[in-house]
Design a protein around this motif. Structure first.
Motif, mmCIF file in Angstrom:
data_model
loop_
_atom_site.group_PDB
_atom_site.id
_atom_site.type_symbol
_atom_site.label_atom_id
_atom_site.label_comp_id
_atom_site.label_asym_id
_atom_site.label_seq_id
_atom_site.Cartn_x
_atom_site.Cartn_y
_atom_site.Cartn_z
ATOM 1 N N SER A 7 40.159 41.603 48.057
ATOM 2 C CA SER A 7 40.061 40.185 47.686
ATOM 3 C C SER A 7 39.587 40.098 46.240
ATOM 4 O O SER A 7 38.416 39.826 45.958
ATOM 5 C CB SER A 7 39.091 39.466 48.631
ATOM 6 N N LEU A 8 40.532 40.318 45.319
ATOM 7 C CA LEU A 8 40.198 40.306 43.898
ATOM 8 C C LEU A 8 40.875 39.120 43.213
ATOM 9 O O LEU A 8 41.874 38.582 43.693
ATOM 10 C CB LEU A 8 40.647 41.615 43.242
ATOM 11 N N ASP A 9 40.343 38.744 42.064
ATOM 12 C CA ASP A 9 40.879 37.623 41.299
ATOM 13 C C ASP A 9 41.948 38.144 40.330
ATOM 14 O O ASP A 9 41.632 38.686 39.281
ATOM 15 C CB ASP A 9 39.745 36.942 40.532
ATOM 16 N N TRP A 10 43.217 37.971 40.698
ATOM 17 C CA TRP A 10 44.322 38.461 39.869
ATOM 18 C C TRP A 10 44.885 37.370 38.961
ATOM 19 O O TRP A 10 45.937 37.563 38.346
ATOM 20 C CB TRP A 10 45.439 38.984 40.765
ATOM 21 N N SER A 11 44.200 36.255 38.848
ATOM 22 C CA SER A 11 44.705 35.155 38.025
ATOM 23 C C SER A 11 44.840 35.593 36.566
ATOM 24 O O SER A 11 44.001 36.307 36.023
ATOM 25 C CB SER A 11 43.752 33.950 38.117
ATOM 26 N N GLY A 12 45.942 35.149 35.945
ATOM 27 C CA GLY A 12 46.176 35.496 34.551
ATOM 28 C C GLY A 12 46.816 36.852 34.339
ATOM 29 O O GLY A 12 47.124 37.212 33.191
ATOM 30 N N LEU A 13 47.040 37.610 35.417
ATOM 31 C CA LEU A 13 47.651 38.931 35.312
ATOM 32 C C LEU A 13 49.043 38.887 35.935
ATOM 33 O O LEU A 13 49.238 38.314 37.005
ATOM 34 C CB LEU A 13 46.794 39.982 36.024
ATOM 35 N N ASN A 14 49.990 39.489 35.258
ATOM 36 C CA ASN A 14 51.363 39.553 35.742
ATOM 37 C C ASN A 14 51.476 40.706 36.734
ATOM 38 O O ASN A 14 51.620 41.863 36.341
ATOM 39 C CB ASN A 14 52.323 39.753 34.566
ATOM 40 N N GLU A 30 53.898 42.745 26.641
ATOM 41 C CA GLU A 30 53.353 42.162 27.865
ATOM 42 C C GLU A 30 53.244 43.233 28.947
ATOM 43 O O GLU A 30 54.178 44.010 29.162
ATOM 44 C CB GLU A 30 54.233 41.017 28.361
ATOM 45 N N VAL A 31 52.123 43.265 29.618
ATOM 46 C CA VAL A 31 51.880 44.266 30.650
ATOM 47 C C VAL A 31 52.221 43.697 32.015
ATOM 48 O O VAL A 31 51.868 42.554 32.334
ATOM 49 C CB VAL A 31 50.404 44.722 30.633
ATOM 50 N N ARG A 32 52.909 44.495 32.798
ATOM 51 C CA ARG A 32 53.189 44.131 34.188
ATOM 52 C C ARG A 32 52.446 45.111 35.078
ATOM 53 O O ARG A 32 52.633 46.329 34.971
ATOM 54 C CB ARG A 32 54.684 44.184 34.467
ATOM 55 N N PHE A 33 51.596 44.582 35.949
ATOM 56 C CA PHE A 33 50.758 45.417 36.799
ATOM 57 C C PHE A 33 51.418 45.622 38.161
ATOM 58 O O PHE A 33 51.652 44.663 38.897
ATOM 59 C CB PHE A 33 49.375 44.779 36.967
ATOM 60 N N HIS A 34 51.701 46.875 38.485
ATOM 61 C CA HIS A 34 52.293 47.225 39.772
ATOM 62 C C HIS A 34 51.165 47.677 40.698
ATOM 63 O O HIS A 34 50.487 48.679 40.425
ATOM 64 C CB HIS A 34 53.331 48.330 39.594
ATOM 65 N N LEU A 35 50.965 46.942 41.768
ATOM 66 C CA LEU A 35 49.796 47.136 42.613
ATOM 67 C C LEU A 35 50.131 47.945 43.855
ATOM 68 O O LEU A 35 51.134 47.696 44.534
ATOM 69 C CB LEU A 35 49.218 45.780 43.030
ATOM 70 N N LEU A 91 41.047 45.088 33.498
ATOM 71 C CA LEU A 91 42.484 45.081 33.220
ATOM 72 C C LEU A 91 42.831 44.027 32.177
ATOM 73 O O LEU A 91 43.628 44.275 31.257
ATOM 74 C CB LEU A 91 43.258 44.823 34.511
ATOM 75 N N ARG A 92 42.234 42.844 32.289
ATOM 76 C CA ARG A 92 42.499 41.786 31.312
ATOM 77 C C ARG A 92 42.065 42.226 29.915
ATOM 78 O O ARG A 92 42.791 42.043 28.937
ATOM 79 C CB ARG A 92 41.768 40.506 31.702
ATOM 80 N N ASP A 93 40.866 42.799 29.827
ATOM 81 C CA ASP A 93 40.332 43.205 28.523
ATOM 82 C C ASP A 93 41.211 44.267 27.869
ATOM 83 O O ASP A 93 41.468 44.222 26.656
ATOM 84 C CB ASP A 93 38.905 43.740 28.682
ATOM 85 N N ASN A 94 41.686 45.234 28.658
ATOM 86 C CA ASN A 94 42.475 46.324 28.094
ATOM 87 C C ASN A 94 43.910 45.912 27.807
ATOM 88 O O ASN A 94 44.538 46.436 26.881
ATOM 89 C CB ASN A 94 42.454 47.523 29.037
ATOM 90 N N ALA A 95 44.445 44.962 28.578
ATOM 91 C CA ALA A 95 45.809 44.505 28.335
ATOM 92 C C ALA A 95 45.916 43.738 27.024
ATOM 93 O O ALA A 95 46.991 43.678 26.415
ATOM 94 C CB ALA A 95 46.280 43.631 29.491
ATOM 95 N N ARG A 96 44.824 43.148 26.570
ATOM 96 C CA ARG A 96 44.839 42.381 25.312
ATOM 97 C C ARG A 96 45.136 43.276 24.110
ATOM 98 O O ARG A 96 45.584 42.795 23.068
ATOM 99 C CB ARG A 96 43.495 41.681 25.103
ATOM 100 N N HIS A 97 44.863 44.566 24.226
ATOM 101 C CA HIS A 97 45.033 45.482 23.097
ATOM 102 C C HIS A 97 46.439 46.080 23.031
ATOM 103 O O HIS A 97 46.702 46.950 22.215
ATOM 104 C CB HIS A 97 44.005 46.605 23.182
ATOM 105 N N THR A 98 47.339 45.632 23.897
ATOM 106 C CA THR A 98 48.704 46.154 23.896
ATOM 107 C C THR A 98 49.625 45.208 23.134
ATOM 108 O O THR A 98 49.391 43.996 23.076
ATOM 109 C CB THR A 98 49.236 46.325 25.329
#
Length: 217
Positions: free
Chosen positions: A101-108, A88-93, A78-85
């Protein structure tokens, strides 16, 4: 007394000029139905590799497909693909993704209902269907609105959850301890040809769809 079904069949016979009655039509119908149930309704496909078929059909339907080793790689993807936009991307989970138990740091990230451009939905599918490249999502695992209100939909699916045919998907659903209120089937990004017979992308849902196939759940 003649029932309504017999009256309809008699009327068909009279209007088609056939020399038969309702009973003979009914008998012919029953014989035809019996003969057709002998053969499988499933289409003949070379499903020696359901995963390869699923990927092929998904891409044919306009979805992008990526293979990841484990769930831990999802957030980095998600981080890698959001860089190409450009925005700003907002991720609705979805709830079944939040529970991981995932590392969501740095993601909105948010659990709110999506409403604006730049929104990506991140969900985990219950089942993938190789026959059509479709994914099945259950409303008790992911709110239906999340599937249709985002601009881009990212669907995570475990390799073990991909089956060959639609009937296999329903069989897996019946094995659930609790049935959902709604079952949603997603086949690539939203599209329609109702407008001047031209394909319109994103008419009723996401303009883009990504399937992330996870080797290890």
């Amino acid at each position: 007394m003649t029932d309504s079904r017999s009256r309809i069949l008699d009327r068909i016979a009279r209007h088609t000029g056939g020399e038969y009655d309702a009973d003979s039509i009914e008998a012919s119908f029953q014989a035809l139905a019996q003969s057709q149930t002998v053969n499988s309704v499933q289409p003949e496909m070379g499903l020696t590799d359901p995963i390869a078929t699923f990927i092929e059909e998904a891409r044919r339907n306009g979805a992008r497909v990526a293979n990841l080793k484990s769930m831990d790689q999802v957030t980095q993807w998600l981080r890698d693909n959001a860089r190409h936009t450009s925005t700003e991307v907002r991720f609705h989970l979805a709830p079944n993704i939040i529970d991981r138990s995932l590392d969501w740091s740095g993601l909105n990230t948010t659990e709110q209902t999506p409403a604006a451009a730049g929104s990506w939905g991140v969900v985990q599918a219950h089942t993938g269907i190789a026959e059509t490249g479709t994914v099945m999502s259950l409303s008790n695992e992911c709110p239906s609105g999340l599937l249709f209100l985002v601009e881009r939909l990212v669907i995570v699916i475990a390799r073990k959850d991909i089956v060959g045919y639609q009937e296999d998907a329903w069989q897996r659903l019946r094995a659930c301890s609790a049935l959902p209120r709604t079952v949603n089937w997603i086949t690539g990004p939203s599209r329609t040809a109702d407008i001047e017979q031209q394909i319109q992308i994103g008419a009723h849902g996401p303009r883009e769809a990504d399937y992330l196939i996870i080797d290890s759940p």
